[in-house]
Design an enzyme around this catalytic site. Structure first.
Site, PDB file in Angstrom:
ATOM      1  N   SER A   1       1.305  -1.208   0.151  1.00 42.38           N
ATOM      2  CA  SER A   1      -0.081   0.101   0.086  1.00 42.38           C
ATOM      3  C   SER A   1       0.657   1.288   0.154  1.00 42.38           C
ATOM      4  CB  SER A   1      -1.012  -0.517   1.393  1.00 42.38           C
ATOM      5  OG  SER A   1      -1.066   0.703   1.859  1.00 42.38           O
TER       6      SER A   1
ATOM      7  N   TYR B   1      -3.073  -0.243   9.788  1.00 44.50           N
ATOM      8  CA  TYR B   1      -3.532  -0.498   8.138  1.00 44.50           C
ATOM      9  C   TYR B   1      -1.234  -0.070   7.635  1.00 44.50           C
ATOM     10  CZ  TYR B   1      -4.471  -0.708   3.089  1.00 44.50           C
ATOM     11  OH  TYR B   1      -4.862  -1.069   2.552  1.00 44.50           O
TER      12      TYR B   1
HETATM   13  C1  GCO Z   1      -6.862   5.007   3.294  1.00 46.24           C
HETATM   14  C2  GCO Z   1      -6.661   4.228   1.563  1.00 46.24           C
HETATM   15  C3  GCO Z   1      -5.629   3.619   1.635  1.00 46.24           C
HETATM   16  C4  GCO Z   1      -5.878   2.446  -0.195  1.00 46.24           C
HETATM   17  C5  GCO Z   1      -4.875   1.925  -0.505  1.00 46.24           C
HETATM   18  C6  GCO Z   1      -3.549   3.228  -0.722  1.00 46.24           C
HETATM   19  O1  GCO Z   1      -7.749   4.741   4.062  1.00 46.24           O
HETATM   20  O2  GCO Z   1      -5.899   5.504   3.035  1.00 46.24           O
HETATM   21  O3  GCO Z   1      -7.821   3.452   1.961  1.00 46.24           O
HETATM   22  O4  GCO Z   1      -5.796   2.799   2.878  1.00 46.24           O
HETATM   23  O5  GCO Z   1      -6.870   1.970   0.380  1.00 46.24           O
HETATM   24  O6  GCO Z   1      -4.319   1.479   0.859  1.00 46.24           O
HETATM   25  O7  GCO Z   1      -2.510   2.666  -1.170  1.00 46.24           O
END
Ligand code: GCO
Length: 263
Positions: free
Chosen positions: A146, A159
């Site tokens: 990501s 995340y």
């Molecule tokens: C967020 C997005 C990101 C994208 C992706 C970026 O909330 O910033 O959902 O997480 O999905 O992962 O690379």
């Protein structure tokens, strides 16, 4: 010669979380390049709908329902796939989740859940499928990282921690398994138009304006934009590529950005 480099005919590709979104787009690209597609999901209704969508697109995908964080379930289903479909030569660890909560407000249990799905899940799957690949001295593992493998952003601490860890897990597995002709790499999508980003993509949402401005390409990614990198990392064309993350991000990581009053 060149076309053969990218031909996946006769190869079994397993894509986790491929009942929708980027997983479905990457899985479709692999199938269109000739791969025999195996789709993982954990929701029967989503799986049924997804298999219909694949069939409508001319793809006879096989579906297997299991939780990628459950090692026993993963072992049992990988064994079934090996017996029922054939040797898994391509694994795409795409299944993931996100929770957008400021760190001070995030429950530790929720933090652990995101890490479990987004980091431990790919480890479970890589270890389970990797055992077969290492024994066969051939395999391709693609971890879906990501922008948050490289950058922080408000509300996505769990995340980002998971995706940063997934980048390093990719490098470590590449280190251990390259000698067995198993290439482990990653793809880092930028901001794509999917269900996952729908809440922050609505017209007028400040984040929507921000991303369009922050991305040199000036747009959200289309899931089909990921197909090329996916086929490349799944094919013979990447046999000497190990531990690399290919960022398909419209240029986000290339730039510090520009003032808000500049186009
Ligand atoms: C967020 C997005 C990101 C994208 C992706 C970026 O909330 O910033 O959902 O997480 O999905 O992962 O690379």
């Amino acid at each position: 010669m060149t076309q053969q480099l990218f031909d996946l005919t006769g190869k079994v590709a397993l894509v986790t979380g491929a009942t929708h979104g980027l997983g479905m787009a990457m899985a479709t690209a692999l199938a269109k390049a000739g791969a025999t597609l195996v789709v993982n999901g954990n929701t029967p209704a989503k799986m049924e709908k997804a298999l219909q969508q694949y069939r409508a697109n001319g793809i006879d995908a096989k579906g297997y329902l299991f939780d990628v964080t459950d090692e026993e379930a993963a072992k049992a289903n990988i064994q079934r796939i090996e017996e029922e479909v054939g040797p898994i030569q391509i694994l795409v660890n795409n299944a993931g989740m996100i929770q957008r909560t400021p760190a001070l407000e995030m429950e530790v249990a929720d933090f652990r859940k995101v890490l479990d799905v987004d980091l431990t899940g790919p480890f479970v799957m890589s270890k389970t499928v990797g055992k077969y690949m290492v024994a066969r001295k051939q395999g391709k593992i693609i971890n879906i990282c990501s922008m948050m493998s490289e950058l922080g952003r408000d509300t996505v601490s769990a995340y980002a921690a998971a995706k940063g860890g997934l980048k390093m897990l990719t490098k470590n597995l590449a280190t251990e398994w390259a000698r067995h002709n198993v290439q482990v790499n990653g793809i880092g999508p930028g901001y794509f138009a999917t269900e996952q980003t729908a809440p922050i993509r609505v017209d007028g949402h400040p984040f929507n304006e921000f991303i369009v401005h922050r991305t040199p390409a000036g747009r959200w990614g289309d899931p089909e934009d990921l197909g090329g990198a996916t086929v490349f990392l799944a094919s013979r064309a990447s046999d000497f590529v190990n531990g690399q993350i290919i960022y398909v991000d419209g240029g986000i990581l290339a730039t510090i950005g520009k003032p808000s009053n500049e186009r």
